[in-house]
Enzyme design. Sequence first.
Site: not given
Ligand code: DGJ
Length: 767
Positions: A472, A536
């Site tokens: 990430d 997200d």
């Molecule tokens: C952003 C990601 O897009 C989410 O899926 C998740 O992993 C969060 N970060 C975790 O902090």
Amino acid sequence: MGNMIKAIEHAFWLGTEQCSYLIHINKAGKPVCAYFGAKVPLTEDISAFLEKDGPSNGRRVIYDKEKDPNCSLDDIAAEFSLPHKGDQHNPSLLLENSDSFVFDFVYESYEIKEAGPVEGLPSPRGGEELVLILRDQRMEAELDLHYLVYEEGVIGRYVEIKSSKKILCRKAMSYQLVLPNENFILESSYGNWAGEFQKDEAKLTHMGYFFGSNTFASGDNHNPLFFLKSGDSSAEHGSVYGFNLIYSGSHREEVEVNSFSRVRVSAGLSPQHFAWEIDKGKPFVTPVAILAYSDKGMNGVTAIFHSFIRGRVIPEAHRQDLRPVLYNNWEGTYMKFNEGKILSLARKAKKLGIELFVLDDGWFGHRDADNSSLGDYTVYKKKLPGGISGLSKKIHKMGMLFGLWFEPEAVSVDSDLYRAHPDWAISDGIHPNSEGRNQLLLNLTKPEVRDYLFEHLHRIISEAKLDFIKWDQNRPLSDIPGGEGGFVHRYILGLYELLSRVREAHPDLWMENCASGGGRNDLGMFSYFDTGWVSDDTDSFERASIQANMIKGYPACVMSNHVAAKTSHQLLRKTSLGTKFDVASIGVLGYELNLNDLDPIDKKELAAQIETYKKYRAAAQFGEVHVLAEKEDGRIIVSSIKDGQALASYCNVLQTPHPAMEKLPLAGFEAGKTYEFSVRPEKYDPRRFGSLINMILPFHVKEEGKLVNVVSRHYAMDAEKFSGTMDGEALNAGALTLGPQWAGTGLGENVRVLGDFGARLYLFDAK
Ligand code: DGJ
């Protein structure tokens, strides 16, 4: 070597089954594009393709009166451009040294060879290469224009600048292309966090279009993918050009129309963050760009990009492997978990048929919120007393693969790493650092930082026998230090070096790319990652639209789509789990909701979804994709077809009391072959019908009353039936007629109650 590149007198043909590209070296020694479009015979005599001499245009700088009294660099279809020799339009390169701003490269020679990797940058596998070598003798500088040709129908391009004296490069585009305007419509995407890949379209005017990213990442603002569609093209017909970059940093795309209706297109590094010193032994290479053309509309270009990316860009090891169905705990628990909760989720996941369990953020340091512990690679013992290895063992024992979340590039101020090495965080050392999501970024231009990250990633992956990691990255860059120019590009080169090391050490590891969702889903990252978390935003309608735009340039096998809780955490919009699956099913399926909260009826639904997905998985992940209707059409329809199996995902926009009679647009089916079609069996929650439910019940229930709430945990009503057979040709003709949508009266067995944003999945099998 194949024969995709042909050198003829003063010209070069690049040829594939889908397109032909003709570069002519004009009288002034400048390479120009004489043709790029549908496949044509690669003739020796190219005179008919060339522009004819004419009078020079009034107020023009004539480049070289002796060589060609008519040639102004402003007018030609130049394959690269620099200012100060008569070209007034957007340059693709800006160079200077202490004596001059004028760099005048002229064709000198060429080389044809097998394409090799581009040093330090991700590049496609295989292909043939043409290098045009140009020189400015007075400046002791060389410009190499690289053309890479791939049989899928893709032309790769990048440039290399060499100099034996110190020069400064301020702008470096990977290519320039000049096309005659076919009433082009520019299609690109804009967006932001939780809203990536929003489609943007503009009919080209003379005003010029500039977009890109200055965030340091390829970004959710404007992905480097874009298209030029001829005015009369459609999803399946007409001329469309597609463009992308194999790069993950700040980038710039430029499209300019001059007064003679020439369209100048270029893309490369964003000049905002860029200044690069070139010197003897220190050449500069731009990222590779890819270009494609199809006369079969947008879906034609999509097919070319997909087969090229699947074959030559994504990591070799899992290139053709079916992606496992995964569970990720993020929206199910966020950081509020312990081993007991995780194991209970894992047991439920296993029962549903899930194959890979992924533990997301919150497993390290003392991380309970997003303000601490990034950079520390010690397990949070309070949550996971048996450590990651212990948990991994238990999940493996259940018969699932195990994956773990990392955010390697970031550091929290509240972390042991930051306390020990504050100088490892990116900072200009003068101003206080600005944080993003309560964190700083590590300076990946420093080898010691990359070593630290590699050692810890390598150790945990090996010790815990991880099968999968989610990488990430959650904030844009700020506080860039001075000194050497091109910090942002150096950062990305550092990132690529780190990723190459991880990949070399763990070629079989599944790796998922993520940057707060789709903040860095680009072909640079997909050179190292098998999949990418698309957004997200897990609301199904938003996702249907984001996915339909992203899939135009990225294959389904890299697109990670999750079924989340009924009420979207981003929009608070409620849609059924069935709809969520129907939208997620073209791509790589995952689940991201609290499985401990599922009603018995939901468990049945999820198990049935996973069973269906596994049956059609090859088509869902590796099929030929057609985007057949988009948001503006009132419905989003995407299909994927492979080896006689197909899925068509249909998502409604808004319901109306006067629904149109609907046919299902389809493409890609084999003529003369009969297909069985059906709708995936869908269920309605009785609460959906409110008090209207009393019209079919022998007793009275209160809308949202206790009784109906209890009943709906165990019981759901069957939705419409729809099945039959049809010839592939008739399916391609769009002849398949759908049942009517609910219009306020009568719930017959053909009636589809889609409502606002409801979806369906149509399934096809060749007989
Ligand atoms: C952003 C990601 O897009 C989410 O899926 C998740 O992993 C969060 N970060 C975790 O902090």
